[in-house]
Design a protein around this motif. Structure first.
Motif, mmCIF file in Angstrom:
data_model
loop_
_atom_site.group_PDB
_atom_site.id
_atom_site.type_symbol
_atom_site.label_atom_id
_atom_site.label_comp_id
_atom_site.label_asym_id
_atom_site.label_seq_id
_atom_site.Cartn_x
_atom_site.Cartn_y
_atom_site.Cartn_z
ATOM 1 N N LEU A 59 0.805 -1.222 0.000
ATOM 2 C CA LEU A 59 0.000 0.000 0.000
ATOM 3 C C LEU A 59 0.837 1.270 0.000
ATOM 4 C CD1 LEU A 59 -2.670 -1.111 2.643
ATOM 5 C CD2 LEU A 59 -2.829 -1.249 0.148
ATOM 6 N N ASP A 60 2.148 1.127 0.105
ATOM 7 C CA ASP A 60 3.037 2.285 0.152
ATOM 8 C C ASP A 60 4.278 1.974 -0.669
ATOM 9 O OD1 ASP A 60 5.428 3.852 1.714
ATOM 10 O OD2 ASP A 60 3.548 4.964 1.812
ATOM 11 N N ILE A 61 4.924 3.005 -1.198
ATOM 12 C CA ILE A 61 6.019 2.792 -2.147
ATOM 13 C C ILE A 61 7.211 2.043 -1.544
ATOM 14 C CG2 ILE A 61 7.133 5.023 -1.691
ATOM 15 C CD1 ILE A 61 7.596 5.106 -4.806
ATOM 16 N N VAL A 62 7.416 2.110 -0.231
ATOM 17 C CA VAL A 62 8.559 1.432 0.377
ATOM 18 C C VAL A 62 8.228 0.013 0.836
ATOM 19 C CG1 VAL A 62 9.662 3.559 1.120
ATOM 20 C CG2 VAL A 62 8.034 2.442 2.639
ATOM 21 N N GLU A 63 6.974 -0.415 0.678
ATOM 22 C CA GLU A 63 6.562 -1.705 1.228
ATOM 23 C C GLU A 63 6.996 -2.947 0.450
ATOM 24 O OE1 GLU A 63 2.364 -1.521 2.150
ATOM 25 O OE2 GLU A 63 2.863 -0.898 4.190
ATOM 26 N N HIS A 75 2.456 -0.412 -8.086
ATOM 27 C CA HIS A 75 1.331 0.476 -8.415
ATOM 28 C C HIS A 75 1.361 1.787 -7.632
ATOM 29 C CE1 HIS A 75 -0.113 -1.721 -4.879
ATOM 30 N NE2 HIS A 75 -0.903 -0.693 -4.649
ATOM 31 N N THR A 76 2.044 1.798 -6.482
ATOM 32 C CA THR A 76 2.098 3.015 -5.677
ATOM 33 C C THR A 76 3.097 4.041 -6.225
ATOM 34 O OG1 THR A 76 3.760 2.038 -4.215
ATOM 35 C CG2 THR A 76 1.445 1.804 -3.568
ATOM 36 N N VAL A 77 3.883 3.658 -7.217
ATOM 37 C CA VAL A 77 4.852 4.596 -7.803
ATOM 38 C C VAL A 77 4.138 5.829 -8.362
ATOM 39 C CG1 VAL A 77 6.428 4.924 -9.745
ATOM 40 C CG2 VAL A 77 6.659 2.926 -8.278
ATOM 41 N N ILE A 78 2.953 5.617 -8.935
ATOM 42 C CA ILE A 78 2.211 6.715 -9.562
ATOM 43 C C ILE A 78 1.882 7.801 -8.540
ATOM 44 C CG2 ILE A 78 0.082 7.330 -10.763
ATOM 45 C CD1 ILE A 78 0.063 4.480 -11.913
ATOM 46 N N THR A 79 1.475 7.399 -7.350
ATOM 47 C CA THR A 79 1.049 8.369 -6.338
ATOM 48 C C THR A 79 2.068 8.573 -5.218
ATOM 49 O OG1 THR A 79 -0.109 6.597 -5.149
ATOM 50 C CG2 THR A 79 -1.384 7.886 -6.734
ATOM 51 N N GLY A 80 2.966 7.606 -5.038
ATOM 52 C CA GLY A 80 3.822 7.647 -3.866
ATOM 53 C C GLY A 80 5.269 8.057 -4.078
ATOM 54 N N TRP A 81 5.706 8.098 -5.343
ATOM 55 C CA TRP A 81 7.107 8.445 -5.600
ATOM 56 C C TRP A 81 7.191 9.911 -5.996
ATOM 57 C CZ3 TRP A 81 10.664 6.125 -9.980
ATOM 58 C CH2 TRP A 81 11.996 6.435 -9.672
ATOM 59 N N LYS A 82 7.451 10.758 -5.027
ATOM 60 C CA LYS A 82 7.401 12.200 -5.242
ATOM 61 C C LYS A 82 8.497 12.703 -6.182
ATOM 62 C CE LYS A 82 5.223 13.064 -0.764
ATOM 63 N NZ LYS A 82 5.324 13.732 0.554
ATOM 64 N N ALA A 107 10.021 -4.909 -8.926
ATOM 65 C CA ALA A 107 9.216 -6.118 -9.107
ATOM 66 C C ALA A 107 10.069 -7.381 -9.124
ATOM 67 C CB ALA A 107 8.403 -6.011 -10.397
ATOM 68 N N THR A 108 11.102 -7.378 -9.952
ATOM 69 C CA THR A 108 11.882 -8.599 -10.116
ATOM 70 C C THR A 108 12.709 -8.951 -8.881
ATOM 71 O OG1 THR A 108 13.614 -7.298 -11.219
ATOM 72 C CG2 THR A 108 12.009 -8.415 -12.617
#
Length: 299
Positions: free
Chosen positions: A191-195, A220-227, A245-246
């Protein structure tokens, strides 16, 4: 590489095999389509979409996966009952691929399950998901339609750590089984970019303890979570997402959820699978068949 202590569960879902020890079966790509913001969707409420465009992307990713022997499932994301019915019917009638019913709310997921049952596609369908917020009413309705495969979502909001996911796993596994599900896939609920980091560790811990296939949707959180994503170009962002991912494959992930239009994931996953399999052969675990990236991605 390593070998898990627990006996590893291996499932057949439609034409896809999932699970096992690292190096035994390739990692399954679960390609998401019709997600929020997908331009293939014309009207979410009416369930209208670009049929030709959708089939084009499905065929493209399917052809790429077949060349390197990477198993493929379609993750259907629906935001309304009409949309989910239309999507399930479209995927069911136009492909032979297994698919995941991944609706935003219970009534949408149930609509997808009903359509899968109407078309006689229960052996290709995966319910997403059994989780800490699942209501008995929804799971009872799903059970009526005979689906045997489900995602078990390990979203522990009180303790969003690797151990937190492990702590809630047993109760959710037993709950899923009590509603007739026989093929369980554990999703680490990123749910968060670092998870993806704790998710990777949880995959290792859970497969070592229970043996169920495990994975997650790591990017999927890259779109909203990677400032700071705007600092990089499209290739650099794509490379970062693919690496996120890999990297999970090295900790034993059996599946990776990823956007269907992001084709860079296919050769990357296949290459990592080949490296893992080659390493595992050195301690006696061999690919279950010749249909493995080890024999195709580099030749």
């Amino acid at each position: 590489m390593f070998k898990f202590k627990a006996e590893q569960k291996i499932y057949q879902i439609g034409n896809v095999t999932i699970g096992g020890q690292p190096g035994q079966h390739p990692t399954v790509l679960m390609a998401s389509i019709f997600y929020q913001g997908d331009k293939l969707v014309k009207d979410e409420e009416k369930g209208t979409f670009d049929h030709e465009g959708a089939l084009g992307w499905i065929n493209k990713i399917d052809d790429m996966c077949k060349k390197v022997k990477l198993p493929l499932m379609i993750d259907i994301v629906g935001a309304s009952e009409n949309a989910m019915r239309a999507y399930v019917e479209f995927i069911g009638r136009n492909t032979d691929l297994p698919f995941i019913i991944d609706g935003t709310v219970a009534k949408v997921r149930i609509a997808g399950v009903e359509m899968a049952a109407k078309l006689g596609l229960q052996d290709r369908a995966v319910f997403d998901s059994v989780n800490v917020e699942s209501k008995d009413e929804e799971l009872k309705e799903v059970k009526k339609h005979g689906l045997k495969a489900t995602v078990v979502m390990l979203n522990n909001s009180k303790k969003p750590t690797a151990q937190g996911r492990v702590d809630i796993a047993e109760a959710l596994i037993e709950r899923a089984k009590s509603y007739g599900f026989e093929k369980l896939m554990l999703d680490m609920a990123v749910l968060d970019i670092v998870e993806p980091g704790p998710a990777a560790k949880a995959i290792y811990m859970l497969k070592d303890k229970y043996g169920y296939p495990a994975g997650c949707s790591p990017t999927h959180t890259v779109i909203t979570g990677w400032k700071k994503a705007s600092m990089y170009n499209k290739i650099e962002v794509a490379s970062t997402k693919t690496s996120m991912a890999t990297s999970l494959q090295l900790l034993g992930a059996d599946f990776i959820m990823y956007g269907i239009k992001q084709t860079e994931i296919v050769p990357s996953m296949a290459a990592v699978d080949a490296l893992v399999a080659y390493s595992c052969m050195q301690h006696g675990v061999r690919p279950a068949s010749h249909d493995h990236p080890l024999y195709h991605v580099f030749k």
